[in-house]
Design a protein around this motif. Structure first.
Motif, PDB file in Angstrom:
ATOM      1  N   LEU A 120       0.832  -1.202   0.000  1.00  0.00           N
ATOM      2  CA  LEU A 120       0.000   0.000   0.000  1.00  0.00           C
ATOM      3  C   LEU A 120       0.866   1.252   0.000  1.00  0.00           C
ATOM      4  O   LEU A 120       0.623   2.200  -0.767  1.00  0.00           O
ATOM      5  CB  LEU A 120      -0.913  -0.015   1.229  1.00  0.00           C
ATOM      6  CG  LEU A 120      -1.739   1.264   1.489  1.00  0.00           C
ATOM      7  CD1 LEU A 120      -2.711   1.501   0.326  1.00  0.00           C
ATOM      8  CD2 LEU A 120      -2.489   1.160   2.811  1.00  0.00           C
ATOM      9  N   HIS A 121       1.887   1.258   0.854  1.00  0.00           N
ATOM     10  CA  HIS A 121       2.768   2.430   0.905  1.00  0.00           C
ATOM     11  C   HIS A 121       3.567   2.570  -0.383  1.00  0.00           C
ATOM     12  O   HIS A 121       3.778   3.698  -0.867  1.00  0.00           O
ATOM     13  CB  HIS A 121       3.722   2.291   2.097  1.00  0.00           C
ATOM     14  CG  HIS A 121       4.665   3.436   2.230  1.00  0.00           C
ATOM     15  ND1 HIS A 121       4.258   4.722   2.508  1.00  0.00           N
ATOM     16  CD2 HIS A 121       6.028   3.495   2.081  1.00  0.00           C
ATOM     17  CE1 HIS A 121       5.304   5.520   2.543  1.00  0.00           C
ATOM     18  NE2 HIS A 121       6.399   4.801   2.295  1.00  0.00           N
ATOM     19  N   THR A 122       3.981   1.459  -0.977  1.00  0.00           N
ATOM     20  CA  THR A 122       4.705   1.528  -2.251  1.00  0.00           C
ATOM     21  C   THR A 122       3.827   2.136  -3.338  1.00  0.00           C
ATOM     22  O   THR A 122       4.282   2.968  -4.145  1.00  0.00           O
ATOM     23  CB  THR A 122       5.169   0.125  -2.673  1.00  0.00           C
ATOM     24  OG1 THR A 122       6.021  -0.417  -1.662  1.00  0.00           O
ATOM     25  CG2 THR A 122       5.925   0.179  -3.984  1.00  0.00           C
ATOM     26  N   GLY A 123       2.533   1.768  -3.363  1.00  0.00           N
ATOM     27  CA  GLY A 123       1.613   2.362  -4.326  1.00  0.00           C
ATOM     28  C   GLY A 123       1.453   3.855  -4.120  1.00  0.00           C
ATOM     29  O   GLY A 123       1.427   4.634  -5.093  1.00  0.00           O
ATOM     30  N   LEU A 124       1.363   4.300  -2.867  1.00  0.00           N
ATOM     31  CA  LEU A 124       1.248   5.728  -2.587  1.00  0.00           C
ATOM     32  C   LEU A 124       2.519   6.480  -2.981  1.00  0.00           C
ATOM     33  O   LEU A 124       2.458   7.614  -3.473  1.00  0.00           O
ATOM     34  CB  LEU A 124       0.957   5.937  -1.104  1.00  0.00           C
ATOM     35  CG  LEU A 124      -0.420   5.470  -0.616  1.00  0.00           C
ATOM     36  CD1 LEU A 124      -0.527   5.580   0.896  1.00  0.00           C
ATOM     37  CD2 LEU A 124      -1.534   6.262  -1.287  1.00  0.00           C
ATOM     38  N   VAL A 147       2.635   9.785  14.892  1.00  0.00           N
ATOM     39  CA  VAL A 147       2.684   8.322  14.960  1.00  0.00           C
ATOM     40  C   VAL A 147       3.085   7.878  16.355  1.00  0.00           C
ATOM     41  O   VAL A 147       2.730   6.774  16.813  1.00  0.00           O
ATOM     42  CB  VAL A 147       3.661   7.774  13.904  1.00  0.00           C
ATOM     43  CG1 VAL A 147       3.746   6.256  13.965  1.00  0.00           C
ATOM     44  CG2 VAL A 147       3.226   8.210  12.506  1.00  0.00           C
ATOM     45  N   GLY A 148       3.814   8.729  17.049  1.00  0.00           N
ATOM     46  CA  GLY A 148       4.264   8.393  18.396  1.00  0.00           C
ATOM     47  C   GLY A 148       3.167   8.324  19.433  1.00  0.00           C
ATOM     48  O   GLY A 148       3.427   7.926  20.578  1.00  0.00           O
ATOM     49  N   VAL A 208      -5.670  -5.030  16.378  1.00  0.00           N
ATOM     50  CA  VAL A 208      -6.239  -3.761  15.912  1.00  0.00           C
ATOM     51  C   VAL A 208      -5.206  -2.646  16.029  1.00  0.00           C
ATOM     52  O   VAL A 208      -5.019  -1.836  15.106  1.00  0.00           O
ATOM     53  CB  VAL A 208      -7.516  -3.427  16.700  1.00  0.00           C
ATOM     54  CG1 VAL A 208      -7.965  -1.998  16.399  1.00  0.00           C
ATOM     55  CG2 VAL A 208      -8.623  -4.403  16.358  1.00  0.00           C
ATOM     56  N   LEU A 209      -4.520  -2.579  17.172  1.00  0.00           N
ATOM     57  CA  LEU A 209      -3.497  -1.555  17.361  1.00  0.00           C
ATOM     58  C   LEU A 209      -2.415  -1.646  16.292  1.00  0.00           C
ATOM     59  O   LEU A 209      -1.989  -0.629  15.723  1.00  0.00           O
ATOM     60  CB  LEU A 209      -2.870  -1.698  18.749  1.00  0.00           C
ATOM     61  CG  LEU A 209      -3.498  -0.901  19.897  1.00  0.00           C
ATOM     62  CD1 LEU A 209      -2.838  -1.267  21.224  1.00  0.00           C
ATOM     63  CD2 LEU A 209      -3.368   0.593  19.642  1.00  0.00           C
ATOM     64  N   GLN A 210      -1.969  -2.850  16.018  1.00  0.00           N
ATOM     65  CA  GLN A 210      -0.906  -3.007  15.024  1.00  0.00           C
ATOM     66  C   GLN A 210      -1.381  -2.579  13.641  1.00  0.00           C
ATOM     67  O   GLN A 210      -0.665  -1.857  12.932  1.00  0.00           O
ATOM     68  CB  GLN A 210      -0.436  -4.464  14.996  1.00  0.00           C
ATOM     69  CG  GLN A 210       0.437  -4.855  16.168  1.00  0.00           C
ATOM     70  CD  GLN A 210       1.132  -6.181  15.957  1.00  0.00           C
ATOM     71  OE1 GLN A 210       0.532  -7.139  15.482  1.00  0.00           O
ATOM     72  NE2 GLN A 210       2.393  -6.260  16.321  1.00  0.00           N
ATOM     73  N   ASN A 211      -2.572  -2.986  13.233  1.00  0.00           N
ATOM     74  CA  ASN A 211      -3.048  -2.623  11.900  1.00  0.00           C
ATOM     75  C   ASN A 211      -3.306  -1.131  11.770  1.00  0.00           C
ATOM     76  O   ASN A 211      -3.026  -0.543  10.712  1.00  0.00           O
ATOM     77  CB  ASN A 211      -4.306  -3.423  11.564  1.00  0.00           C
ATOM     78  CG  ASN A 211      -4.013  -4.852  11.143  1.00  0.00           C
ATOM     79  OD1 ASN A 211      -3.892  -5.139   9.964  1.00  0.00           O
ATOM     80  ND2 ASN A 211      -3.881  -5.752  12.115  1.00  0.00           N
ATOM     81  N   VAL A 212      -3.811  -0.495  12.818  1.00  0.00           N
ATOM     82  CA  VAL A 212      -4.015   0.956  12.780  1.00  0.00           C
ATOM     83  C   VAL A 212      -2.673   1.673  12.668  1.00  0.00           C
ATOM     84  O   VAL A 212      -2.500   2.614  11.877  1.00  0.00           O
ATOM     85  CB  VAL A 212      -4.794   1.420  14.020  1.00  0.00           C
ATOM     86  CG1 VAL A 212      -4.787   2.942  14.127  1.00  0.00           C
ATOM     87  CG2 VAL A 212      -6.232   0.913  13.964  1.00  0.00           C
ATOM     88  N   CYS A 213      -1.699   1.243  13.464  1.00  0.00           N
ATOM     89  CA  CYS A 213      -0.373   1.871  13.417  1.00  0.00           C
ATOM     90  C   CYS A 213       0.273   1.693  12.044  1.00  0.00           C
ATOM     91  O   CYS A 213       0.872   2.635  11.501  1.00  0.00           O
ATOM     92  CB  CYS A 213       0.520   1.286  14.498  1.00  0.00           C
ATOM     93  SG  CYS A 213       0.139   1.831  16.169  1.00  0.00           S
ATOM     94  N   PHE A 214       0.147   0.511  11.453  1.00  0.00           N
ATOM     95  CA  PHE A 214       0.744   0.280  10.140  1.00  0.00           C
ATOM     96  C   PHE A 214       0.057   1.126   9.072  1.00  0.00           C
ATOM     97  O   PHE A 214       0.716   1.634   8.143  1.00  0.00           O
ATOM     98  CB  PHE A 214       0.658  -1.196   9.768  1.00  0.00           C
ATOM     99  CG  PHE A 214       1.428  -2.103  10.685  1.00  0.00           C
ATOM    100  CD1 PHE A 214       2.538  -1.644  11.364  1.00  0.00           C
ATOM    101  CD2 PHE A 214       1.044  -3.422  10.889  1.00  0.00           C
ATOM    102  CE1 PHE A 214       3.262  -2.471  12.214  1.00  0.00           C
ATOM    103  CE2 PHE A 214       1.752  -4.261  11.722  1.00  0.00           C
ATOM    104  CZ  PHE A 214       2.863  -3.783  12.398  1.00  0.00           C
ATOM    105  N   ILE A 259      -1.408   4.081   9.552  1.00  0.00           N
ATOM    106  CA  ILE A 259      -0.969   5.468   9.743  1.00  0.00           C
ATOM    107  C   ILE A 259       0.450   5.660   9.230  1.00  0.00           C
ATOM    108  O   ILE A 259       0.772   6.663   8.569  1.00  0.00           O
ATOM    109  CB  ILE A 259      -1.071   5.845  11.235  1.00  0.00           C
ATOM    110  CG1 ILE A 259      -2.550   5.871  11.664  1.00  0.00           C
ATOM    111  CG2 ILE A 259      -0.414   7.191  11.507  1.00  0.00           C
ATOM    112  CD1 ILE A 259      -2.741   6.134  13.141  1.00  0.00           C
ATOM    113  N   MET A 260       1.312   4.681   9.496  1.00  0.00           N
ATOM    114  CA  MET A 260       2.691   4.776   8.993  1.00  0.00           C
ATOM    115  C   MET A 260       2.716   4.802   7.477  1.00  0.00           C
ATOM    116  O   MET A 260       3.531   5.510   6.872  1.00  0.00           O
ATOM    117  CB  MET A 260       3.503   3.580   9.500  1.00  0.00           C
ATOM    118  CG  MET A 260       3.829   3.607  10.971  1.00  0.00           C
ATOM    119  SD  MET A 260       4.775   2.125  11.433  1.00  0.00           S
ATOM    120  CE  MET A 260       4.911   2.361  13.209  1.00  0.00           C
ATOM    121  N   SER A 261       1.834   4.021   6.838  1.00  0.00           N
ATOM    122  CA  SER A 261       1.822   3.959   5.378  1.00  0.00           C
ATOM    123  C   SER A 261       1.552   5.323   4.758  1.00  0.00           C
ATOM    124  O   SER A 261       2.083   5.650   3.689  1.00  0.00           O
ATOM    125  CB  SER A 261       0.759   2.951   4.904  1.00  0.00           C
ATOM    126  OG  SER A 261       1.037   1.667   5.395  1.00  0.00           O
TER     127      SER A 261
END
Length: 469
Positions: A41-45, A103-104, A336-342, A344-346
């Motif tokens: 996803l991030h690579t596409g962006l 992100v922090g 859920v926390l991990q997927n939300v953080c990933f 946001i990072m993307s």
């Protein structure tokens, strides 16, 4: 079958560990969706970002690239106050961008939950390990006490084999919990055909489908050197240095069947969940016979009974802990926390306007998801993963106690003062007279004439209609 497991590695060789695959987190993390979804996803962006930048550069040079205005429209309509800004200003100043510092706010919470989850799973892993070792030490304690106090082979072997069979019944049931059925649910613990087969067959016979050479079999049972030239050289060195025997000692390695057919028939009258408890009861009833015969009493009787009950407690702890998995709400919160953080990072990493940020995100996801999957694997170590316990190897080592107590091998006795070689004991000659009776399955703990599983032997109580139960 005994196999290489994750904790059998050279901790002093960091470079070999770094480039290892088997036994690491790679087999676990490659099955997850996060490792592929968010870096892609991030690579596409990033490619969208680069396309817009290229289009803006062409327009500045007064040349229309002909790529259209799709990327430009997508980003320009969300720019600050509708002002037409360039790509660089958009990524640095747009109110649609998530500052990297933001992100922090969630990442530390996610890391804390992940570390706590890993800590609890590792503690659970070690609890399972200590319980398994407790069962092993209980059988070893029983073996020593029987060798010291029981005069007849029948009593010695019955007490040890029933307790060993109880441990194997526990392992046979808990390994089913690591399997998943067609509905993606954990299989129920049960004694299946292969479990009964291993109890009814000699260990070497059961292992024939995996082990065909003597050296591997000797290694499983605990001999550190292979028979032959290596052992002969070791014997020669000992003889030259200390005057020990000049010939290598024989290696009796008979691990006979633990249960007889009529005993299995009796056990199948009970639910699989109490098979181990029934076997422990038979063991204690054998100890009761020894007490009535005057061979086991006082502190020794208490220690023997304590060993049997210690195995029962360890078995119960393993089963109960496996039936209580990690609470779903906590694991769900972590996911859920991990997927939300990933996610946001993307998006937030786009503010760096770099082609290298997908690599950074990939390794961040790899480490965090890898730790989570390792923790999940540790929470149930009774399967066939590399990190799981080598149950087949442990069972073979449990049955190796027969090398000390069974008369087909070398029964442990105090060496005589004249020679290091011990002769046959008078009790063994008495036992041979009862060999026909043993072959028919009548012994301490075998029950009465109906083949029931109790310690009554021939002294069956009039009110006891279940062979000692």
């Amino acid at each position: 079958m005994a196999r290489q497991v994750a904790y059998e590695y050279n901790i002093g060789s960091a470079i070999s560990v770094l480039f290892s695959y088997k036994g690491t987190f790679w087999p676990h993390v490659l099955r997850t969706h996060e490792l592929y979804l968010y870096p892609l996803l991030h690579t596409g962006l990033v490619l969208m970002q680069w396309s817009w930048q290229q289009q803006a550069n062409d327009l500045v040079d007064g040349v229309d690239s002909g790529r259209g205005t799709f990327w430009s429209t997508v980003f320009e309509v969300t720019a600050d106050d509708g002002v037409d800004v360039g790509p660089k200003q958009y990524w640095e100043k747009s109110n649609m961008m998530i500052p990297w510092k933001a992100v922090g706010t969630l990442t530390p919470l996610m890391v804390f939950a992940l570390v706590f989850f890993l800590s609890q799973c590792y503690s659970r892993f070690m609890t399972f390990f200590y319980a398994c070792q407790l069962m092993e030490t209980a059988i070893q304690d029983m073996t020593v006490l029987m060798l010291v106090h029981a005069k007849r082979h029948k009593h010695r072997w019955d007490a040890v084999r029933y307790l060993t069979a109880a441990a194997m019944a526990t392992y046979g049931r808990v390994t089913d919990l690591a399997n998943v059925d067609e509905n993606k649910r954990r299989c129920k613990p049960a004694m299946d055909l292969i479990d009964w087969e291993r109890l009814l067959l000699p260990e070497r016979t059961w292992h024939k489908q995996y082990v065909s050479d003597t050296d591997t079999w000797d290694t499983i049972l605990g001999w550190p050197r292979a028979a032959g030239a290596v052992e002969a050289k070791h014997t020669e060195d000992l003889h030259a240095a200390f005057g020990t025997s000049a010939t290598p000692p024989p290696r009796p390695s008979s691990c006979p069947a633990l249960l007889k057919v009529h005993e299995v028939d009796e056990l199948r009258h009970y639910p699989d969940s109490v098979v181990g408890l029934v076997l422990v009861t038979w063991c204690v009833q054998t100890l009761k016979e020894l007490e009535l015969n005057g061979q086991l009493k006082g502190p020794s009787l208490g220690q023997a009974q304590g060993s049997a009950l210690k195995l029962r407690a360890a078995s119960c702890k393993i089963c109960n802990l496996l039936n209580l998995p990690i609470p779903l709400p906590y694991f769900h919160t972590l996911v859920v926390l991990q997927n939300v953080c990933f996610a946001i990072m993307s998006w937030s990493l786009l503010s760096f306007v770099s082609f290298l940020t997908p690599i950074v995100l990939f390794f961040a996801v790899l480490v965090m998801v890898g730790l989570r999957e390792v923790a999940v694997a540790l929470s149930n170590p009774f399967g066939k993963d590399d990190v799981d316990f080598p149950i087949d190897k442990w069972i073979a080592q449990l049955r190796a106690n027969a090398l000390l107590v069974h008369r087909d091998n070398r029964v442990v006795r105090l060496p005589s003062h004249e020679s290091t070689q011990t002769g046959r004991d008078v009790d063994d000659e008495d036992d041979e007279e009862e060999e026909d009776e043993d072959d028919e399955g009548v012994g301490a703990g075998a029950g009465g004439d109906d083949g029931g599983g109790g310690g009554g032997g021939d002294d069956k109580d009039e009110n006891d209609e279940m062979g000692g139960f």
